[in-house]
Design an enzyme around this catalytic site. Sequence first.
Site, PDB file in Angstrom:
ATOM      1  N   ALA A 115       0.845  -1.196   0.000  1.00  0.00           N
ATOM      2  CA  ALA A 115       0.000   0.000   0.000  1.00  0.00           C
ATOM      3  C   ALA A 115       0.874   1.239   0.000  1.00  0.00           C
ATOM      4  CB  ALA A 115      -0.911  -0.002   1.214  1.00  0.00           C
ATOM      5  N   TYR A 146       6.034  10.346   6.083  1.00  0.00           N
ATOM      6  CA  TYR A 146       5.115   9.450   5.360  1.00  0.00           C
ATOM      7  C   TYR A 146       5.458   9.404   3.870  1.00  0.00           C
ATOM      8  CZ  TYR A 146       0.612   7.230   4.284  1.00  0.00           C
ATOM      9  OH  TYR A 146      -0.381   6.349   3.880  1.00  0.00           O
TER      10      TYR A 146
END
Length: 310
Positions: A115, A146
């Site tokens: 993902a 992130y």
Amino acid sequence: MKTNLITGGAGFIGSHLCDYLIEKGQRVIAVDNLISGNRKNIEHLLKNKNFCFIEHDVCKPLKIEKKIDFIYNLASPASPADFEDYAIEIMMANSLGTKNVLDLAVEKKATILEASTSEVYGDPLKHPQAENYFGNVNCFGPRACYDESKRFSEALVYSYQKKFKLNAKIVRLFNTYGSRMRKDDGRVIPNFIIQSLNNKPLTIYGKGQQTRSLCYVSDIVDGLYRLINSKYNKPLNLGNPNEITMLELAKKIKSITKSKSDIEFKKMPMDDPLRRNPNIKLAKKVLGWKPKISLDKGLKQTIGWFSKNY
Ligand code: UDP
């Protein structure tokens, strides 16, 4: 009978994927360290003989005796509030954690889906964002933990594909919403819904002219399943192409909830992307996939869930 391992299986998208695969009659092993996942999301599955839950951090190697056919690697906190609280954990989950999960996939000769995220496009200079856009990411800012670790994870998958001939897929997920989002994860959907339901001011960052394209979770889960079962092995976008400004979204949620809330404008966070919109031509072509749930329908279902659960 196929066996799936889902890391981040007690999280928002992961737990919906567990439900979907169990419903299909497959076996599911959910792994989660419960940093941002919640046992409540999978509690209803614990009695099912085809389901098991392992509390484990993917940053430590995974030892699993059973045969595994498919691995969905969804383990990472993912909301901007998490970027403040869990920056290092996020970076480790997407680097060392992804390596451990890839090693398991090699050992088990499993097909793996990694993902990734629309955040690899950063604050994009191209609209809509297609998979061949390299992005505009600040590597030294609040979202870098992130964005950059997901970019690293894509590069790691590429390297494992080359070295081990691993059957690996990469999905770039755009904004997803639905039941089981955390009420305090700081994201726009839970914030606006909880604020509206409590007649508290809706907090719009900046002038609310930034856009997002919001995809309902059941559409994403369907796309993940199609992708892992496809022959496509390069990064692929999944998201809903309907773009909306945050001001329009606030008004819509206010109107559905018949809320008396005011709108309050707050400071725009640093590096907050101004526009985000997926080009999903590739997903349509290789998966025959497109989102089915309209924003109005998805919001009504999500609001219904929040009002029942909080
Ligand atoms: N946002 C907002 N008010 C909130 C929370 C978020 O205006 O209470 C904005 C945020 O600045 C961003 C957008 O909504 O532009 C989507 O934010 P979210 O945290 O849901 O996800 P992101 O796409 O930024 O990761």
